[in-house]
Scaffold this motif. Structure first.
Motif, PDB file in Angstrom:
ATOM      1  N   ASP A 285       0.810  -1.221   0.000  1.00 31.06           N
ATOM      2  CA  ASP A 285       0.000   0.000   0.000  1.00 31.06           C
ATOM      3  C   ASP A 285       0.844   1.272   0.000  1.00 31.06           C
ATOM      4  N   ALA A 288       0.096   2.055  -3.561  1.00 25.66           N
ATOM      5  CA  ALA A 288      -1.320   2.334  -3.841  1.00 25.66           C
ATOM      6  C   ALA A 288      -1.819   3.581  -3.119  1.00 25.66           C
ATOM      7  N   GLU A 289      -1.235   3.892  -1.943  1.00 27.04           N
ATOM      8  CA  GLU A 289      -1.715   5.011  -1.142  1.00 27.04           C
ATOM      9  C   GLU A 289      -0.759   6.199  -1.136  1.00 27.04           C
ATOM     10  N   ALA A 290       0.211   6.204  -2.032  1.00 27.22           N
ATOM     11  CA  ALA A 290       1.101   7.359  -2.147  1.00 27.22           C
ATOM     12  C   ALA A 290       0.293   8.551  -2.652  1.00 27.22           C
ATOM     13  N   ARG A 291       0.446   9.680  -1.991  1.00 28.94           N
ATOM     14  CA  ARG A 291      -0.335  10.872  -2.335  1.00 28.94           C
ATOM     15  C   ARG A 291       0.569  11.997  -2.820  1.00 28.94           C
ATOM     16  N   GLU A 296      -4.118  13.631  -4.073  1.00 32.33           N
ATOM     17  CA  GLU A 296      -4.491  12.595  -5.031  1.00 32.33           C
ATOM     18  C   GLU A 296      -3.574  11.373  -4.886  1.00 32.33           C
ATOM     19  N   PHE A 297      -4.198  10.172  -4.946  1.00 32.00           N
ATOM     20  CA  PHE A 297      -3.414   8.944  -4.874  1.00 32.00           C
ATOM     21  C   PHE A 297      -2.645   8.719  -6.181  1.00 32.00           C
ATOM     22  N   PHE A 298      -1.525   8.012  -6.046  1.00 36.12           N
ATOM     23  CA  PHE A 298      -0.756   7.657  -7.235  1.00 36.12           C
ATOM     24  C   PHE A 298      -1.626   6.795  -8.158  1.00 36.12           C
ATOM     25  N   TYR A 326       6.390  11.614  -8.168  1.00 31.35           N
ATOM     26  CA  TYR A 326       5.038  11.948  -7.728  1.00 31.35           C
ATOM     27  C   TYR A 326       5.041  12.422  -6.285  1.00 31.35           C
ATOM     28  N   ARG A 327       5.887  11.789  -5.453  1.00 35.72           N
ATOM     29  CA  ARG A 327       5.976  12.147  -4.039  1.00 35.72           C
ATOM     30  C   ARG A 327       7.034  13.210  -3.771  1.00 35.72           C
TER      31      ARG A 327
END
Length: 345
Positions: A285, A288-291, A296-298, A326-327
């Motif tokens: 996760d 899946a849960e990287a914001r 917004e999630f990846f 993204y992060r």
């Protein structure tokens, strides 16, 4: 960077010599040994401070009204403090080096090197710890080649950093044994749950929250055909088949590791086609849960669809790059992924 204290000394000395005495650039000389303490050992720091002191004395012969003794006293005081600071920094660096050696040893226990190819199956892995200085966290994975097929495990212990390493190591070690000894994935999952429960009883987690783990077990037959997936509360894997993406959700999710005694040990194995050329992505996760900063999630599913047909290693390299971008280079959770492809030959 290593020579910057010397460069600073030369610049200050040049300014002190070429500018009027009332500008008193010589009073900046104590800054050079102070800077050296951040990157040099003790002896070179002291030698630089001595050089600054001699420079100050030399400048006083040219400009008698510089306030030599006050500046000289400042150089001596700063050099002594800088030497002590350099000594403390070196001690801390040695301690950090030893901690990293221990972390590397722990990583070898939990995340042992895996083969990149087993028969027609190509396998690559990705691991990123949120606590970078710890090198390892609560995410784990393993791949073993057994008489029953190639078996894969990926999971995530609640928490991150070194406190989660022991629980992750227990589950991985239990999988290594059970994967060879049990003919059914359901029995492998029961073994993982039993081992994790015993570990939690022997080493209770801090605080009121229970320590548990999500896990995903996959069995790929040697002769090809349908694969079996047992999902214990883990993010569902993704299967890329001829440019089409399927999220392999479980119709009846199995209990999380360490929670079977509370919710029952009913385990379900789902089967799916896995044809030559197909690519299977297992992930935790942390992906899946990287914001992003806007919350917004990846977009993992759409990201997968944009990827060209590529070997597993290149896919995970691109995932690593795009996830950090993204992060903005900083992770909030551990990240692990396995990319598995059945080759055409």
């Amino acid at each position: 960077m290593r020579l910057s204290p010397v460069v600073l000394t030369v610049v200050i000395a040049a300014l002190a010599y070429t500018t009027p005495p009332d500008m008193a650039f010589s009073r900046l000389l104590p800054a050079a040994p102070a800077l050296a303490a951040a990157m040099w050992p003790v002896l070179p720091t002291v030698l630089l401070g001595t050089a600054c002191l001699l420079l100050m004395i030399g400048l006083s012969l040219v400009f008698p009204d510089l306030g030599t003794w006050w500046t000289a006293a400042g150089i001596i005081a700063v050099t002594v403090a800088a030497a002590y600071g350099s000594h403390v920094r070196l001690q801390r660096e040695r301690t950090l080096f030893q901690v990293r050696l221990v972390a590397d040893a722990a990583q070898q226990v939990v995340l042992s090197p895996m083969p990149h190819r087993l028969g027609t199956i190509e396998i690559e892995s990705l691991y990123l710890a949120a606590a970078a200085e710890a090198r390892i966290g609560g995410d784990f994975y393993e791949v073993v080649d057994t008489p029953y097929g190639i078996r894969l495990l990926i999971g995530d212990v609640r928490g991150k950093g070194l406190p989660a390493v022991g629980a992750a190591a227990t589950i991985v070690n239990a999988f290594r044994e059970a994967a060879y000894g049990e003919t059914e994935l359901v029995d492998v999952a029961r073994r993982l749950d039993a081992s994790s429960t015993r570990y939690n009883a022997a080493f209770p987690p801090e605080g009121a929250m229970e320590r548990f783990a999500t896990a995903l077990l996959v069995q790929i037959p040697h002769e090809g055909g349908r694969i079996g997936i047992l999902n214990c509360g883990h993010p569902p894997p993704m299967l890329l088949h001829r440019g089409r993406l399927r999220v392999l959700e479980s119709a009846d999710p199995s209990p999380l590791i360490s929670l079977a005694e509370l919710v029952g040990d009913h385990y379900t194995v789902d089967s799916h086609d896995f044809a030559p050329g197909d690519l299977l992505l297992l992930y935790t996760d942390g992906i899946a849960e990287a914001r992003a900063r806007d919350g917004e999630f990846f977009p993992l599913a759409s990201w997968m669809l944009r990827q060209p047909t590529t070997p597993p290693r290149e896919l995970l390299t691109a995932l690593h790059r795009d996830l950090l971008r993204y992060r903005r280079g900083r992770l909030e959770d551990d990240v692990a992924a396995l990319a598995v492809r059945r080759s055409l030959t």
